[in-house]
Design an enzyme around this catalytic site. Structure first.
Site, PDB file in Angstrom:
ATOM      1  CG  HIS A 559      -1.931  -1.112   1.205  1.00 56.41           C
ATOM      2  ND1 HIS A 559      -2.697  -1.479   2.297  1.00 56.41           N
ATOM      3  CD2 HIS A 559      -2.304  -1.951   0.205  1.00 56.41           C
ATOM      4  CE1 HIS A 559      -3.479  -2.496   1.977  1.00 56.41           C
ATOM      5  NE2 HIS A 559      -3.262  -2.804   0.708  1.00 56.41           N
TER       6      HIS A 559
HETATM    7  C1  LIG Z   1       0.284  -7.331  -4.737  1.00 57.12           C
HETATM    8  C2  LIG Z   1      -0.682  -6.264  -4.337  1.00 57.12           C
HETATM    9  C3  LIG Z   1      -1.774  -6.606  -3.573  1.00 57.12           C
HETATM   10  C4  LIG Z   1      -2.678  -5.612  -3.183  1.00 57.12           C
HETATM   11  N1  LIG Z   1      -3.824  -5.989  -2.547  1.00 57.12           N
HETATM   12  C5  LIG Z   1      -4.783  -5.058  -2.336  1.00 57.12           C
HETATM   13  C6  LIG Z   1      -6.061  -5.440  -1.839  1.00 57.12           C
HETATM   14  O1  LIG Z   1      -6.331  -6.617  -1.623  1.00 57.12           O
HETATM   15  N2  LIG Z   1      -6.971  -4.459  -1.634  1.00 57.12           N
HETATM   16  C7  LIG Z   1      -6.696  -3.133  -1.868  1.00 57.12           C
HETATM   17  O2  LIG Z   1      -7.562  -2.282  -1.635  1.00 57.12           O
HETATM   18  N3  LIG Z   1      -5.495  -2.754  -2.347  1.00 57.12           N
HETATM   19  C8  LIG Z   1      -4.543  -3.676  -2.613  1.00 57.12           C
HETATM   20  N4  LIG Z   1      -3.357  -3.312  -3.154  1.00 57.12           N
HETATM   21  C9  LIG Z   1      -3.063  -1.867  -3.327  1.00 57.12           C
HETATM   22  C10 LIG Z   1      -3.740  -1.185  -4.512  1.00 57.12           C
HETATM   23  O3  LIG Z   1      -3.887  -2.074  -5.586  1.00 57.12           O
HETATM   24  C11 LIG Z   1      -2.879   0.023  -4.932  1.00 57.12           C
HETATM   25  O4  LIG Z   1      -2.705   0.889  -3.824  1.00 57.12           O
HETATM   26  C12 LIG Z   1      -3.495   0.831  -6.044  1.00 57.12           C
HETATM   27  O5  LIG Z   1      -3.775   0.013  -7.144  1.00 57.12           O
HETATM   28  C13 LIG Z   1      -2.550   1.965  -6.443  1.00 57.12           C
HETATM   29  O6  LIG Z   1      -3.110   2.688  -7.498  1.00 57.12           O
HETATM   30  P1  LIG Z   1      -2.289   3.840  -8.229  1.00 57.12           P
HETATM   31  O7  LIG Z   1      -3.138   4.327  -9.334  1.00 57.12           O
HETATM   32  O8  LIG Z   1      -1.824   4.830  -7.234  1.00 57.12           O
HETATM   33  O9  LIG Z   1      -0.983   3.153  -8.792  1.00 57.12           O
HETATM   34  P2  LIG Z   1      -0.823   1.833  -9.660  1.00 57.12           P
HETATM   35  O10 LIG Z   1      -2.117   1.142  -9.826  1.00 57.12           O
HETATM   36  O11 LIG Z   1       0.307   1.084  -9.066  1.00 57.12           O
HETATM   37  O12 LIG Z   1      -0.419   2.381 -11.086  1.00 57.12           O
HETATM   38  C14 LIG Z   1       0.822   2.939 -11.396  1.00 57.12           C
HETATM   39  C15 LIG Z   1       1.167   2.495 -12.813  1.00 57.12           C
HETATM   40  O13 LIG Z   1       2.198   3.315 -13.310  1.00 57.12           O
HETATM   41  C16 LIG Z   1       3.076   2.523 -14.072  1.00 57.12           C
HETATM   42  N5  LIG Z   1       4.356   3.228 -14.121  1.00 57.12           N
HETATM   43  C17 LIG Z   1       5.237   3.434 -13.111  1.00 57.12           C
HETATM   44  N6  LIG Z   1       6.293   4.138 -13.544  1.00 57.12           N
HETATM   45  C18 LIG Z   1       6.066   4.382 -14.863  1.00 57.12           C
HETATM   46  C19 LIG Z   1       6.796   5.085 -15.858  1.00 57.12           C
HETATM   47  N7  LIG Z   1       7.973   5.672 -15.597  1.00 57.12           N
HETATM   48  N8  LIG Z   1       6.275   5.146 -17.108  1.00 57.12           N
HETATM   49  C20 LIG Z   1       5.083   4.565 -17.402  1.00 57.12           C
HETATM   50  N9  LIG Z   1       4.365   3.894 -16.496  1.00 57.12           N
HETATM   51  C21 LIG Z   1       4.844   3.819 -15.233  1.00 57.12           C
HETATM   52  C22 LIG Z   1       3.118   1.203 -13.340  1.00 57.12           C
HETATM   53  O14 LIG Z   1       3.538   0.154 -14.194  1.00 57.12           O
HETATM   54  C23 LIG Z   1       1.675   1.059 -12.875  1.00 57.12           C
HETATM   55  O15 LIG Z   1       0.901   0.317 -13.776  1.00 57.12           O
HETATM   56  C24 LIG Z   1      -2.434  -4.260  -3.548  1.00 57.12           C
HETATM   57  C25 LIG Z   1      -1.326  -3.920  -4.326  1.00 57.12           C
HETATM   58  C26 LIG Z   1      -0.459  -4.923  -4.737  1.00 57.12           C
HETATM   59  C27 LIG Z   1       0.731  -4.538  -5.579  1.00 57.12           C
END
Ligand SMILES: Cc1cc2nc3c(=O)[nH]c(=O)nc-3n(C[C@H](O)[C@H](O)[C@H](O)COP(=O)(O)OP(=O)(O)OC[C@H]3O[C@@H](n4cnc5c(N)ncnc54)[C@H](O)[C@@H]3O)c2cc1C
Length: 626
Positions: A559
């Protein structure tokens, strides 16, 4: 939720890798030289195509059909791939060889027994939503309201955000049918035993209602899984097949930096990610953004893009040889997670579990696959995270947490009754490599700290976008966090050891108590304690053993958040309440890197609500509404 790496002095423990499942990962073509043709200019350009970015981009694409939107995601596409659709497949993304997750390694720290802790993040279209463990947990009201009252972020109160979260919610949390595999006997047992062991904590019905009503009750929890047994990820619900011809999502595109001209973000520089498109030429391309660049690369990705763009702390940029564009010391600071202590237990064979599936047993896979194809049910149709208790110490318990915790309680928790300290969940299986373990039946309890005091950081170590970052997760570097984990473990252990199916604690993952203590005798037990057995008493030396075990085992819930905090610039903020990066025009950040302070819940719901809110803000600035 966890993928602990053994400490240096704990090498005898098996490496936790699901080898048996690894071949099921889809292979990604390595032959394409120029994987995409990308126009030179779009109205909006998103760097990162994860959870929040896909929500924001799709809402805007639908509301403004004439707006051209480009999303550059460094990971692969997920469209139609079973490993992103079948909930029970979530562990296949975890092995170190995975292309759908990134692994960021935290530098060793004495607080975690000199271990390097690995933090995983989604690395594919949909980001975390496409690979996570689908546990649906909502923040408390005060989690959002604090962002307004403590950090001055008008527009981000619970009154404004909860309707946006509800707009996004399509999960079903109605009671499960009796013949459902959901809420298996072992889970019912936990819910049944808990209230008997702890007379102050009854059975509840709603673990997720934004208020104090959800706290201190043993509850069923919803999941991001639909009734037809499909993962509720963002791309399959907002992007793929939605007829959004003005939305262009390109996978395998690694954003190196934002182009800033005279203080205005005018586009981004990217290259084809060689981890996805092996052999693709590594020259850099520029795509222009006529109106706005939005960073959605998550808490791990955004600070790196900003720093490579010359936006960040001066000494860090100097060290990497990057010219300063805008001094913003808060970039990459304030890293937070929910540290978790996962404790495995052995249970008897009456407990139907995920273990055989996760060990790669061919027969189990075949049967589960058949059942899922029929109606989406069975063990491939669930993530096996269904129950929890959000623990908040009662007034008479606060002193049990010790003097290190008391000031934190007084300052942070005492006047916020909807803030839990620890949430405990039970998983019916051990999602780790069991190849070196006896073929026993395991469950785990996971104790996650909701608002750690400890902080870490995420910075670049060089200008190379493939280089390992300078990352420190900071886990339990504050003594109050250690005290909270110690207390949470004692509480949940009292329940688990009384469940009729209990056959012992999995030794190395539990404290090594000094011989002769009551705790040592209890931890060696191989059958359930009577419900009315006295609670274990712990000596000071036992507590030391618990602390040592925590330092040796503490891990991540994945997280990661807070590295581009939305707060005043002079207090280390990176964005304002309209998500604008301070000092740069036409550049926003929109994902879980922006929370100035943690929320108690798992962070998928947080990412979605931030994505929805970002869409509202941008729509207004474009002169429309959603
Ligand atoms: C293994 C795992 C289990 C989890 N389990 C849960 C759960 O059960 N319940 C829950 O509520 N939450 C869970 N989470 C947490 C939740 O999924 C994340 O907090 C949330 O998805 C984050 O969203 P975000 O949009 O901030 O970032 P992300 O969804 O991480 O998106 C960021 C994206 O940016 C891309 N990126 C990074 N750098 C670059 C770059 N330089 N150029 C282009 N692209 C780039 C990455 O590849 C990624 O796809 C889990 C997370 C993981 C990893």
């Amino acid at each position: 939720m966890f993928w602990p790496k053994p400490s240096l002095r704990d090498r005898h423990r098996p490496p936790l890798v699901i080898k048996a499942l690894t071949p099921r990962l889809s292979s990604i073509s390595s032959e394409m030289a120029a994987p995409h043709s990308i126009e030179p200019e779009y109205d909006l350009v998103f760097a990162g195509g994860g959870t929040a970015a896909c929500v924001t981009a799709s809402r805007l694409a639908k509301a403004f059909p004439n707006l051209s939107i480009l999303v550059l995601e460094s990971g692969p596409t997920t469209e139609g791939k079973k490993e992103h659709i079948q909930p029970g497949q979530f562990p296949v993304h975890l092995p170190p060889t995975s292309k759908t997750m990134t692994v960021t390694t935290s530098k060793p720290s004495k607080h975690v027994a000199d271990r390097e802790i690995e933090i995983r993040g989604g690395h594919c279209v949909g980001g975390g939503s496409s690979v996570n463990w689908m546990y649906y947990n909502r923040p408390s009201k005060s989690d959002f309201d604090d962002w307004v009252t403590q950090y001055g972020n008008e527009g981000w109160s619970s009154k404004e955000l909860i309707p946006l979260l509800e707009k996004a919610e399509t999960y079903e949390c109605a009671p499960q049918p009796a013949d459902s595999w959901l809420r298996r006997p072992v889970e019912s047992l936990f819910l049944e035993v808990g209230p008997k062991v702890d007379k102050y904590r009854p059975l509840g019905t709603e673990g997720n209602d934004f208020t104090a009503n959800s706290l201190n009750k043993y509850c069923n929890m919803p999941k991001w899984v639909s009734s037809n047994g499909r993962r509720s990820d963002v791309p399959h619900h907002y992007v793929y097949g939605k007829g959004l011809s003005n939305l262009h999502v390109k996978d395998g595109c690694l954003v190196n930096r934002v182009i800033v001209e005279d203080g205005v973000a005018t586009g981004v520089e990217y290259l084809f990610d060689k981890r996805i498109y092996e052999g693709a030429p590594q020259d850099k391309h520029v795509v222009k953004a006529r109106k706005l660049v939005v960073l959605g690369a998550g808490a791990m990705g955004n600070p790196l893009i900003l720093e490579r763009s010359g936006i960040g702390r001066k000494d860090i940029l100097e060290r990497a040889g990057i010219p300063l564009v805008c001094e913003l010391p808060g970039v990459g600071a304030n890293y937070q997670d929910h540290s978790v202590w996962v404790t495995p237990y052995i249970v008897d064979d009456s407990c139907e579990s995920m273990n055989k599936l996760w060990r790669g047993d061919a027969d189990t896979w075949a049967k589960a696959g058949e059942q899922w194809e029929k109606d989406g049910s069975g063990i491939l149709g669930t993530s096996s995270l269904e129950i929890a208790i959000k623990l908040r110490p009662l007034d008479h318990e606060v002193a049990d947490l010790g003097p290190e915790f008391q000031p934190v309680w007084d300052e942070f928790y005492a006047n916020k009754p909807d803030k839990p300290l620890i949430w405990v969940c039970l998983m019916v299986g051990l999602p780790a490599d069991q190849s070196a373990m006896p073929p026993l039946n395991f469950i785990i309890t996971a104790n996650s700290l909701n608002y750690p005091v400890s902080r870490g950081h995420q910075h670049i170590a060089s200008a190379d976008p493939y280089d390992k970052p300078d990352f420190q997760c900071g886990f339990i570097s504050h003594p109050a966090d250690l005290a909270a984990h110690r207390w949470g473990y004692k509480k949940s252990h009292e329940v688990t050891r009384r469940m009729a199916c209990f056959r012992g604690a999995l030794g190395p993952a539990h404290p090594a108590y000094p011989s002769g203590s009551a705790a040592a005798a209890q931890i060696a037990e191989t059958g359930p304690a009577p419900i009315d057995a006295p609670d274990v008493t712990y000596s000071a030396a036992d507590d030391e053993a618990i602390d040592a075990c925590i330092r040796n085992s503490i891990s991540t819930t994945f997280h990661s958040l807070g590295t581009c905090a939305m707060k005043p610039r002079e207090k280390g903020g990176v964005v304002d309440n309209k998500l604008n990066v301070y000092g740069i025009k036409n550049l926003k950040v929109a994902d879980v890197s922006i929370p100035p302070q943690n929320v108690h819940s798992n962070t998928y719901s947080l990412a979605v609500v931030i994505g929805e809110k970002a869409a509202v803000i941008i729509a207004e600035e474009l002169g429309g509404s959603l």
